[in-house]
Scaffold this motif. Structure first.
Motif, mmCIF file in Angstrom:
data_model
loop_
_atom_site.group_PDB
_atom_site.id
_atom_site.type_symbol
_atom_site.label_atom_id
_atom_site.label_comp_id
_atom_site.label_asym_id
_atom_site.label_seq_id
_atom_site.Cartn_x
_atom_site.Cartn_y
_atom_site.Cartn_z
ATOM 1 N N ASP A 50 -18.898 -45.561 -17.501
ATOM 2 C CA ASP A 50 -17.877 -46.560 -17.203
ATOM 3 C C ASP A 50 -16.805 -46.004 -16.268
ATOM 4 O O ASP A 50 -16.194 -46.741 -15.495
ATOM 5 C CB ASP A 50 -17.213 -47.036 -18.499
ATOM 6 C CG ASP A 50 -18.179 -47.790 -19.405
ATOM 7 O OD1 ASP A 50 -19.205 -48.267 -18.886
ATOM 8 O OD2 ASP A 50 -17.916 -47.880 -20.615
ATOM 9 N N ALA A 51 -16.561 -44.706 -16.346
ATOM 10 C CA ALA A 51 -15.560 -44.090 -15.472
ATOM 11 C C ALA A 51 -15.954 -44.217 -14.004
ATOM 12 O O ALA A 51 -15.105 -44.432 -13.131
ATOM 13 C CB ALA A 51 -15.385 -42.613 -15.843
ATOM 14 N N HIS A 52 -17.247 -44.123 -13.723
ATOM 15 C CA HIS A 52 -17.708 -44.265 -12.343
ATOM 16 C C HIS A 52 -17.605 -45.717 -11.885
ATOM 17 O O HIS A 52 -17.259 -45.997 -10.740
ATOM 18 C CB HIS A 52 -19.145 -43.766 -12.216
ATOM 19 C CG HIS A 52 -19.278 -42.297 -12.476
ATOM 20 N ND1 HIS A 52 -19.615 -41.791 -13.719
ATOM 21 C CD2 HIS A 52 -19.077 -41.216 -11.669
ATOM 22 C CE1 HIS A 52 -19.652 -40.468 -13.660
ATOM 23 N NE2 HIS A 52 -19.318 -40.093 -12.431
ATOM 24 N N ALA A 53 -17.905 -46.642 -12.802
ATOM 25 C CA ALA A 53 -17.767 -48.062 -12.456
ATOM 26 C C ALA A 53 -16.311 -48.398 -12.151
ATOM 27 O O ALA A 53 -16.009 -49.146 -11.216
ATOM 28 C CB ALA A 53 -18.287 -48.929 -13.599
ATOM 29 N N ARG A 54 -15.397 -47.841 -12.945
ATOM 30 C CA ARG A 54 -13.977 -48.081 -12.706
ATOM 31 C C ARG A 54 -13.542 -47.480 -11.364
ATOM 32 O O ARG A 54 -12.821 -48.110 -10.593
ATOM 33 C CB ARG A 54 -13.163 -47.486 -13.851
ATOM 34 C CG ARG A 54 -11.662 -47.748 -13.720
ATOM 35 C CD ARG A 54 -10.943 -47.500 -15.047
ATOM 36 N NE ARG A 54 -11.162 -46.165 -15.562
ATOM 37 C CZ ARG A 54 -11.898 -45.876 -16.633
ATOM 38 N NH1 ARG A 54 -12.500 -46.824 -17.310
ATOM 39 N NH2 ARG A 54 -12.024 -44.622 -17.053
ATOM 40 N N ALA A 55 -13.987 -46.258 -11.080
ATOM 41 C CA ALA A 55 -13.623 -45.609 -9.818
ATOM 42 C C ALA A 55 -14.165 -46.383 -8.631
ATOM 43 O O ALA A 55 -13.489 -46.513 -7.590
ATOM 44 C CB ALA A 55 -14.150 -44.178 -9.799
#
Length: 241
Positions: A50-55
């Motif tokens: 999810d951190a990559h999706a947010r970034a």
């Protein structure tokens, strides 16, 4: 500064789909630092969260305001923990808009100086004349006219047979504009912009309208850049929290 709290795993194809980009583009974003570093499975597959999706969502929003070139620089700096570089890049983007806004104001002010000047109504010969006549008309030396020509401000033709410079009515007016603005201490860049507008747009009303349109577009770009900076600020707070 990388946020590793996102626990949900995503396939590269799923992450790409959230942004409407290709899987290869996602991989490129990782390599460029636009996305946080990724871990890999024992078999070598990238592990997205999810951190990559947010970034990725933040990067696309920042790009809407600042463009992809600056966004790549900003996001890469953020993800390697180099906040000063990221902030410096943001500041440079806002400074660019400030310079553009100041230039529009200067061009408009220079143009208004030309329009309101009594010299604008001074009669000029309707036939093409040589450089000496134009020098007398605008009150400068012929060498000054040649300098302005070398800078691209004036575009005299050449007389057939003799090769002498000749100025038609439009170029005589242009010489008057250059002389007027130089006496007002306007830089050559602004004079060039004024002449380009007059040659391209034509009437004073159309020049004003074009400059007003550019100013409104600049306002829209400024608002998009401000919104992008706000989104990036929230992202930084999430990473720091």
């Amino acid at each position: 500064m990388v946020d590793r709290r996102g626990s949900g795993r995503l396939r590269a194809v799923d992450l790409a789909a959230t942004a409407g980009v290709s899987v290869q583009q996602v991989r490129n974003y990782v390599d460029l630092g636009v996305l946080p570093p990724v871990e890999r499975t024992p078999s070598g597959y990238r592990i997205f969260t999810d951190a990559h999706a947010r970034a990725l969502a933040v990067a696309r929003s920042v790009a809407d305001g600042h463009g992809w070139t600056r966004t790549r620089e900003i996001m890469a700096a953020v993800h390697r923990g180099d906040l000063p570089t990221a902030l410096a890049s943001l500041d440079a983007g806002h400074a660019e808009l400030d310079r553009e806004r100041a230039e529009i104001r200067m061009v408009l002010g220079a143009f208004e100086t030309v329009v309101s000047s009594p010299r604008r109504h001074t009669a000029v010969p309707r036939r093409a004349v040589r450089v000496g006549v134009v020098a007398d008309l605008v009150g400068v030396r012929t060498s000054q006219l040649r300098l302005w020509e070398a800078r691209g401000l004036l575009r005299p033709a050449r007389e057939a047979g003799t090769g002498y410079r000749v100025y038609d009515e439009a170029e005589q007016r242009a010489a008057q504009v250059v002389a007027l603005l130089r006496r007002g201490a306007y830089p050559f860049e602004i004079i060039t912009a004024v002449l380009d507008e007059m040659r391209t747009t034509g009437s004073p009303q159309r020049v004003r309208a074009e400059l007003a349109r550019r100013e409104q577009e600049l306002h829209r770009r400024s608002r998009r850049r401000l919104a992008a900076s706000a989104i990036l600020h929230d992202y930084l707070c999430q990473l720091a929290g």
